[in-house]
Design a protein around this motif. Structure first.
Motif, PDB file in Angstrom:
ATOM      1  N   MET A  99      27.077  33.099  25.562  1.00  0.00           N
ATOM      2  CA  MET A  99      26.731  31.679  25.593  1.00  0.00           C
ATOM      3  C   MET A  99      25.217  31.471  25.703  1.00  0.00           C
ATOM      4  SD  MET A  99      28.983  29.281  25.388  1.00  0.00           S
ATOM      5  CE  MET A  99      28.541  27.954  26.503  1.00  0.00           C
ATOM      6  N   THR A 100      24.468  32.254  24.958  1.00  0.00           N
ATOM      7  CA  THR A 100      23.019  32.056  24.933  1.00  0.00           C
ATOM      8  C   THR A 100      22.610  31.792  23.505  1.00  0.00           C
ATOM      9  OG1 THR A 100      22.662  34.406  24.592  1.00  0.00           O
ATOM     10  CG2 THR A 100      22.586  33.608  26.853  1.00  0.00           C
ATOM     11  N   TRP A 101      21.489  31.107  23.364  1.00  0.00           N
ATOM     12  CA  TRP A 101      21.032  30.825  22.005  1.00  0.00           C
ATOM     13  C   TRP A 101      19.548  31.134  21.887  1.00  0.00           C
ATOM     14  CZ3 TRP A 101      23.705  27.501  25.144  1.00  0.00           C
ATOM     15  CH2 TRP A 101      22.982  26.533  25.822  1.00  0.00           C
ATOM     16  N   ASN A 102      19.170  31.625  20.711  1.00  0.00           N
ATOM     17  CA  ASN A 102      17.759  31.910  20.433  1.00  0.00           C
ATOM     18  C   ASN A 102      17.051  30.695  19.848  1.00  0.00           C
ATOM     19  OD1 ASN A 102      17.983  34.511  21.310  1.00  0.00           O
ATOM     20  ND2 ASN A 102      18.380  35.359  19.290  1.00  0.00           N
ATOM     21  N   THR A 103      17.763  29.619  19.694  1.00  0.00           N
ATOM     22  CA  THR A 103      17.211  28.436  19.043  1.00  0.00           C
ATOM     23  C   THR A 103      16.617  27.480  20.078  1.00  0.00           C
ATOM     24  OG1 THR A 103      19.447  27.586  19.123  1.00  0.00           O
ATOM     25  CG2 THR A 103      18.698  28.469  17.033  1.00  0.00           C
ATOM     26  N   ILE A 104      15.990  26.418  19.577  1.00  0.00           N
ATOM     27  CA  ILE A 104      15.414  25.437  20.491  1.00  0.00           C
ATOM     28  C   ILE A 104      16.518  24.575  21.090  1.00  0.00           C
ATOM     29  CG2 ILE A 104      13.987  23.348  20.580  1.00  0.00           C
ATOM     30  CD1 ILE A 104      12.106  24.706  18.563  1.00  0.00           C
ATOM     31  N   ARG A 120      19.707  33.527  32.316  1.00  0.00           N
ATOM     32  CA  ARG A 120      20.786  33.543  31.320  1.00  0.00           C
ATOM     33  C   ARG A 120      20.217  33.457  29.913  1.00  0.00           C
ATOM     34  NH1 ARG A 120      24.719  30.328  28.926  1.00  0.00           N
ATOM     35  NH2 ARG A 120      23.622  28.422  29.417  1.00  0.00           N
ATOM     36  N   GLN A 121      19.252  32.547  29.745  1.00  0.00           N
ATOM     37  CA  GLN A 121      18.639  32.363  28.434  1.00  0.00           C
ATOM     38  C   GLN A 121      17.299  33.075  28.392  1.00  0.00           C
ATOM     39  OE1 GLN A 121      19.540  30.870  25.717  1.00  0.00           O
ATOM     40  NE2 GLN A 121      20.910  29.190  26.170  1.00  0.00           N
ATOM     41  N   ASN A 129      23.483  36.217  16.127  1.00  0.00           N
ATOM     42  CA  ASN A 129      22.027  36.278  16.257  1.00  0.00           C
ATOM     43  C   ASN A 129      21.402  34.890  16.349  1.00  0.00           C
ATOM     44  OD1 ASN A 129      22.198  38.981  16.158  1.00  0.00           O
ATOM     45  ND2 ASN A 129      21.351  39.222  14.103  1.00  0.00           N
ATOM     46  N   ILE A 130      22.070  33.903  15.784  1.00  0.00           N
ATOM     47  CA  ILE A 130      21.576  32.532  15.953  1.00  0.00           C
ATOM     48  C   ILE A 130      21.841  32.111  17.394  1.00  0.00           C
ATOM     49  CG2 ILE A 130      21.749  30.149  15.169  1.00  0.00           C
ATOM     50  CD1 ILE A 130      22.917  31.247  12.539  1.00  0.00           C
ATOM     51  N   SER A 170      27.795  39.053  13.096  1.00  0.00           N
ATOM     52  CA  SER A 170      26.496  39.473  13.597  1.00  0.00           C
ATOM     53  C   SER A 170      25.435  38.400  13.365  1.00  0.00           C
ATOM     54  CB  SER A 170      26.108  40.782  12.918  1.00  0.00           C
ATOM     55  OG  SER A 170      24.755  41.029  13.085  1.00  0.00           O
ATOM     56  N   VAL A 171      25.407  37.843  12.155  1.00  0.00           N
ATOM     57  CA  VAL A 171      24.393  36.824  11.858  1.00  0.00           C
ATOM     58  C   VAL A 171      24.609  35.589  12.720  1.00  0.00           C
ATOM     59  CG1 VAL A 171      23.488  35.285  10.077  1.00  0.00           C
ATOM     60  CG2 VAL A 171      24.012  37.644   9.513  1.00  0.00           C
ATOM     61  N   GLY A 197      19.234  31.060   9.376  1.00  0.00           N
ATOM     62  CA  GLY A 197      20.512  31.670   9.708  1.00  0.00           C
ATOM     63  C   GLY A 197      21.686  30.843   9.216  1.00  0.00           C
ATOM     64  N   ASN A 257      11.512  21.224  22.947  1.00  0.00           N
ATOM     65  CA  ASN A 257      11.798  22.320  23.859  1.00  0.00           C
ATOM     66  C   ASN A 257      12.137  21.754  25.226  1.00  0.00           C
ATOM     67  OD1 ASN A 257      11.195  25.143  22.780  1.00  0.00           O
ATOM     68  ND2 ASN A 257       9.603  23.871  21.889  1.00  0.00           N
ATOM     69  N   ARG A 290      10.243  31.322  17.719  1.00  0.00           N
ATOM     70  CA  ARG A 290      11.180  32.037  18.608  1.00  0.00           C
ATOM     71  C   ARG A 290      10.920  33.538  18.630  1.00  0.00           C
ATOM     72  NH1 ARG A 290      12.249  27.932  21.293  1.00  0.00           N
ATOM     73  NH2 ARG A 290      14.048  28.866  22.264  1.00  0.00           N
ATOM     74  N   ASN A 335       8.492  27.171  17.989  1.00  0.00           N
ATOM     75  CA  ASN A 335       9.516  27.105  16.952  1.00  0.00           C
ATOM     76  C   ASN A 335       9.774  28.415  16.223  1.00  0.00           C
ATOM     77  OD1 ASN A 335       7.504  27.361  14.987  1.00  0.00           O
ATOM     78  ND2 ASN A 335       7.296  25.164  14.729  1.00  0.00           N
ATOM     79  N   CYS A 382      13.265  25.644  13.988  1.00  0.00           N
ATOM     80  CA  CYS A 382      13.116  27.000  14.511  1.00  0.00           C
ATOM     81  C   CYS A 382      13.775  28.029  13.596  1.00  0.00           C
ATOM     82  CB  CYS A 382      13.614  27.098  15.950  1.00  0.00           C
ATOM     83  SG  CYS A 382      15.349  26.777  16.170  1.00  0.00           S
ATOM     84  N   THR A 383      13.243  29.221  13.671  1.00  0.00           N
ATOM     85  CA  THR A 383      13.570  30.254  12.705  1.00  0.00           C
ATOM     86  C   THR A 383      15.056  30.619  12.604  1.00  0.00           C
ATOM     87  OG1 THR A 383      11.384  31.141  13.101  1.00  0.00           O
ATOM     88  CG2 THR A 383      12.953  32.575  12.007  1.00  0.00           C
ATOM     89  N   PRO A 384      15.740  30.922  13.713  1.00  0.00           N
ATOM     90  CA  PRO A 384      17.108  31.434  13.568  1.00  0.00           C
ATOM     91  C   PRO A 384      18.033  30.441  12.871  1.00  0.00           C
ATOM     92  CG  PRO A 384      16.370  31.586  15.855  1.00  0.00           C
ATOM     93  CD  PRO A 384      15.366  30.779  15.132  1.00  0.00           C
ATOM     94  N   PHE A 442      15.667  37.164  10.335  1.00  0.00           N
ATOM     95  CA  PHE A 442      15.750  35.813   9.770  1.00  0.00           C
ATOM     96  C   PHE A 442      14.474  35.449   9.029  1.00  0.00           C
ATOM     97  CE2 PHE A 442      18.968  34.915  13.226  1.00  0.00           C
ATOM     98  CZ  PHE A 442      20.036  34.863  12.354  1.00  0.00           C
TER      99      PHE A 442
END
Lengths: 491, 549
Positions: free
Chosen positions: A425-430, B66-67, A418-419, A414-415, A362, A191, B46, B44, A356-358, B110
């Motif tokens: 330009m944002t991400w839900n991932t690490i 932003r994030q 969502n990742i 969509s999927v 995903g 992270n 999220r 992890n 990480c989950t997404p 997910f």
């Protein structure tokens, strides 16, 4: 006709350049010697900052700026050289390692001198057996010649280099994944923050640099900042008042593959257009360009309408793509974009680290959707649904018109979003692996939507003519934002 | 203290609190899987994404970052004056903005794509974070049409099963085994969507190490979904059918806080309850699985009396009459009363009062489970003393004037010279050494109060059926001086009675003036008469316990 401008690769073809003696004949280690003789470490760091050198690994972050984040009061600090070059379509570091490893050592020495670092780890991709062998031999020679080890050239500088082979995971090219792997753990990104510059290898401040970035250092030192900044465009970032210079200086090792007559690595000034690049690589093989991937497989694709995009960090970011690692893949009219996307998604689904989950669940999902479309099982092709809006009676309701929707394409988009959301330009991932997945998925689908629709409609892969397969520029989400920024010199 | 704007609340939290905890303190749920307050934070899953706001100089305004950031790793701290937001806030965080809600929905989708949705046969159903969060934050239908992964079910150790299909790979169990137990049996195998929790295995799949450390059961508790399942509890009961009571583990002198989950027919499982200074979030498997004797079919349900050299059931009136007769026959110095380190403070207080005031004897003893082994883990210790209340029993038995509490060899020497011995045991499966057995056999009339037939009851002349920790109210004092409450959950089996009630009955028969009605009343007497226990009333102890000064 654009000429190659060889700097890093200038002596690449000299026989036995991998040996110390030959390397010395071609001005080897002169940059380092100049650095220790004429400059203080802080001056080197300043030069690198002024040169506008951007990291060549993919993110394109200013090297000098990165160095400035490293706290100088914490010992030890580490340099970690990222030689885990595994982005599909990229193969430039490999030549440096296999043919001219002393250049990398020189770059490492300059960086270590500038940052007061004594220990360097070179994390080499596991498959680069020859590269590792050559680098190890070069390191051994450098130790023998007194360019590595204790008290180098009587300056009191100590530098040790350790090479470490990877075990074949793509994600270990991500800097924190690489550090975890180097520490002997499972290669899973950390992270951020803290960034490696503050807390990296063994929780100590670490400079992580790509091979190509380090190889630029000797030339910046030998030839000076002015010489370096003359190469490549410097744009004006007009978001700031007064405008801030946005440097894309130097040369880039472009790895051109795909449908060109002479694929390979070409060292060129930054800022050439796609069209020029294809010309350099011997021209297109085939009738017309269908698409170009500008920066390794994770970069959003460019259509034939966007071939005038300049291949540098800033321009490609504005075109909603990225220069990344400089792995350029050219596709001609015979290529099916659905098939290309499937190939890429298979790679990413396989290489997701699963932390990480997404991303863990995903990426295979996206792959499966593309696979289904490619197999001709695009779920009963299309469905028709009533279109809602202001109806005849002047009230909200069914307008009587129908609109065709392709459910699987909406699902795919969509999927993928969502990742990591391509638009914001944002991400839900690490880590940014998430966006490396959704970028191609969404951009291929949006820019070549007719081909995806055709595959679903006709239950098989259909390769449409280029003009039909591509969405027109006015419907292209990225084309709208695209503009060529003003050059700083023009202001 | 950091002054934070959390949604529309203005709250003050201690520096270093993360957003999940800060929100929890103010009744806001931030859903999470991988975060556990007792473990490290890999962020992890999220799931706990929140939206911090920050000052953005070009716009000159406070804007959403932003994030999105993970709430578990977003730590709230006091900001320097020039970095205060809106001039006063140290942070502004939203846990309910549309972006956050959308992100939660997406992550939940997910998490469920490979989940078998086998809630009807899953032990976790009813206390499953995946169920709860899906219900509160998730989609109402699945868009997943592809084939689901079906990783195998695995036997990880003596008490733990892994249903890999339900696993969300939050790695809590792996981190527990690394950080708390320090045994590190668990790890991840494979990569990406094929990630599986596993123990080390050879290439043929033969386990090289199994999850059998003394803290292994905790991984079942911390598993947020139904992946890790206790074999002991497997298919026993639905969680919502069980009653719960806060109690204290009687397995050793640590005094772990627990929740006893029970139904009318017995205790079903014990779960650890958080206590910062004693057990944090954990308990050991000895304690966790040590409740089975409570439900045992062998429990003493009627008083037993030795007739023709054999113990045979009798009724309470007969047993009490026999005992009072014997006790009134002998001199005070020939009587030894032995209290139990398994009993509550209340049991022991009534016992010492009976000895001191009624029998006029000062010869008391302390009996209990034989010591076991001490086990130390990086963040947990299991003590060698296997009694929950050694410290309390010792203090309370010796609290009256002139009382002497004998233990060990001195006790057994005393016993061998006594004519009548009243031994309260409660220590199930206690074995007797030869000397101890000989001493007890030499006693003319041995009264034993116990819960299960044991070597002690074998040599008794009369056996009175007592109760376990699960069947009575009271307090235990642990080795570090914490006085904590246990609570009655189930009724004692048959005609077994609460220990202090039996003692009080005997006292009344012998003319003693004792008239307690419930354990809390005895605790008040303890508070009045036992030095150091002035605050140890049930009211003041509450759920958190109090520490003796």
């Amino acid at each position: 006709m654009v000429e190659e401008k060889r700097i890093l690769y200038e002596h690449l073809d000299v026989p036995d350049i991998n040996t110390f003696d030959v390397f010395r004949q071609y001005d080897g280690y002169k940059g380092f010697e100049k650095a220790i003789a004429e400059y203080q470490p802080e001056e080197i760091a300043k030069m690198v900052l002024d040169s506008g050198l951007k990291g060549r690994g993919g993110a394109g972050f200013s090297t000098g700026e990165k160095w400035s984040f490293v706290p100088r009061d914490i010992e030890p600090r580490y340099l970690c050289c990222n030689a885990d070059e595994s982005e599909p379509g990229t193969f430039s570091n490999r030549y440096v390692l296999e043919k001219n490893p002393h250049l990398l050592i020189e770059g490492i020495l300059i960086c270590c001198y500038a940052m007061g670092i004594e220990t360097t780890y070179v994390y080499i991709r596991g498959e680069f057996t020859l590269g590792k062998k050559m680098l190890d031999a070069a390191i051994k020679e450098a130790y023998e010649q007194g360019y590595l080890g204790e008290d180098i050239r009587g300056t009191g500088l100590n530098v040790n280099i350790y090479t470490h082979p990877g075990a074949g995971a793509y994600i270990c090219g991500e800097e924190t994944g690489l550090i975890e792997s180097l520490e002997g753990k499972r290669g899973q990104p950390r992270n951020k923050p803290p960034f490696p510059a503050v807390e990296g290898v063994f929780r100590k401040p670490t400079v992580v640099q790509n091979v190509e970035t380090l190889c630029n250092l000797p030339f910046i030192v030998s030839n000076g900042v002015e010489w370096y900044t003359q190469m490549g465009p410097t744009y004006a970032d007009t978001r700031f008042d007064p405008p801030k210079p946005d440097a894309n200086t130097g040369t880039k090792l472009y790895c051109i593959s795909g449908d060109v007559n002479e694929p390979g690595v070409y060292e060129l000034e930054l800022g050439l257009t796609c069209t020029e690049l294809i010309e350099v690589a011997g021209g297109l093989r085939g009738e017309e360009v269908k698409a170009v991937i500008p920066g390794g497989s994770s970069a959003p694709i460019l259509t034939h309408y966007e071939l005038d995009t300049r291949l540098d960090f800033t321009s490609l970011t504005l075109a909603k793509s990225m220069l990344g690692s400089g792995g350029i893949i050219v596709m001609n009219e015979t290529r099916n974009i659905v098939d290309c996307l499937l190939n890429i998604m298979k790679f990413y689904a396989h290489e997701s680290c699963g932390q990480c989950t997404p991303c863990r669940w995903g990426t295979p999902w996206v792959r499966d959707i593309v696979q289904r479309i490619a197999d001709g099982n695009g779920r009963q092709s299309t469905i028709t649904r009533p279109k809602f809006g202001i109806a005849e009676n002047g009230r909200w309701g069914d307008t009587g018109e129908t609109e065709e929707i392709y459910e699987d394409l909406d699902l795919l988009e969509s999927v993928a979003n969502n990742i990591a959301n391509v638009d914001t330009m944002t991400w839900n991932t690490i880590c940014v692996f998430g966006i490396a997945v959704s970028w191609p998925a969404v951009s291929y689908m949006r820019k070549f939507r007719p081909e995806f629709e055709a595959a679903i409609r006709e239950s098989k892969l259909v390769t449409l003519p280029v003009a039909e397969a591509t969405v027109p520029p006015e419907e292209n989400y990225a084309y709208q934002q695209r503009f060529v920024p003003k050059e700083f010199a023009d202001l | 203290m950091a002054f934070v704007k959390l949604n529309d609340l203005e709250i003050e939290v201690e520096d270093g609190t993360n957003v999940v905890e800060a929100a929890r303190q103010h009744g806001i749920e931030v859903p999470h899987y991988c975060y556990h307050p007792g473990l490290s934070r890999p962020a992890n899953c999220r799931m706990c994404l929140v939206e911090p706001h920050e000052f953005f100089p070009p716009a000159g305004a406070i804007v959403p970052a932003r994030q999105l950031a993970t709430g578990c790793t977003t730590v709230l701290r006091t900001a320097p004056p020039e970095r205060k937001l809106d001039g006063k806030y140290d942070s502004i965080v939203y846990t309910d903005s549309p972006r956050v809600k959308k992100a939660r929905e997406d992550i939940l989708e997910f998490l469920l794509v490979h989940h078998p949705l086998d809630c009807p046969v899953c032990d976790q159903a009813g206390e499953c974070d995946l169920q709860d969060y899906s219900y509160r934050h998730g989609h109402d239908k699945s868009r997943y049409l592809e084939v689901k992964n079906v990783p195998p079910k695995k036997d990880l150790g003596p008490d733990v099963l892994l249903y890999s299909t339900r696993c969300v790979v939050c790695t809590r169990c792996i981190r527990f085994a690394e950080e708390v137990s320090g045994t590190g049996e668990l790890g991840l195998i494979n990569r990406g969507s094929h990630d599986e929790i596993d123990i080390p295995r050879s290439h043929e799949g033969v386990p090289l190490q199994v999850l059998d450390n003394k803290l292994a059961g905790n991984v079942v508790d911390i598993c947020p979904v139904g992946a890790l399942i206790s074999k002991d509890f497997l298919f026993k009961s639905r969680p919502w059918f069980m009653e719960k009571a806060d109690s204290v583990c009687s397995g050793c002198s640590v005094g772990c806080n627990i929740t006893v989950e029970y139904k009318a027919d017995g205790v079903y499982r014990l779960k650890p309850r958080f206590h910062e200074d004693i057990n944090q979030h954990w308990m050991c498997d000895d304690g966790r699985l040590g409740y089975h004797y409570v439900n045992s079919d062998d429990r003493l349900q009627l008083p037993l009396k030795r007739v023709d050299d054999e113990l045979s059931p009798t009724h309470w009136a007969d047993a009490i009459a026999t005992i009072t007769e014997k006790l009134s026959e002998v001199e005070a110095e020939d009587i030894v009363v032995i209290g139990s380190a398994q009993g509550t403070n209340e049991d022991n207080y009534v016992l010492q009062q009976f000895a001191h005031d009624v029998l006029k004897t000062t010869q008391l003893g302390l009996f209990g489970q034989s010591p076991g082994e001490e086990h130390k883990f990086p963040q947990f210790t299991i003590e060698a003393d296997k009694n929950p209340n050694t410290a309390g029993a010792r203090t309370i038995l010796g609290s009256a004037n002139g009382n002497v509490v004998l233990e060990g060899d001195a006790l057994w020497e005393k016993v061998s010279n006594a004519k009548v011995v009243y031994l309260v045991s409660g220590a199930s499966e206690r074995t007797l050494e030869d000397a101890e057995k000989a001493a007890l056999e030499s006693v003319d009339f041995l009264i034993v109060q116990d819960v299960l037939p044991s070597e002690v009851t074998q040599v008794a002349d009369i056996v009175l059926p007592g109760t376990t920790f699960a069947e009575k109210d009271g307090t235990f004092t642990n080795s570090t001086g914490w006085v904590q409450r246990i609570r009655k959950t189930i009724d004692p089996p048959g005609e077994a009675r609460i220990d202090w009630e039996i003692t009080q009955q005997l006292a009344k028969q012998l003319g003693g003036e004792m008239n307690y009605h419930f354990a809390g009343e005895i605790a008040l007497a303890i508070a009045e008469n036992v030095p150091g226990y002035a605050d140890a009333t049930h009211q003041k102890i509450g759920d958190a316990g109090i520490k003796l000064t």
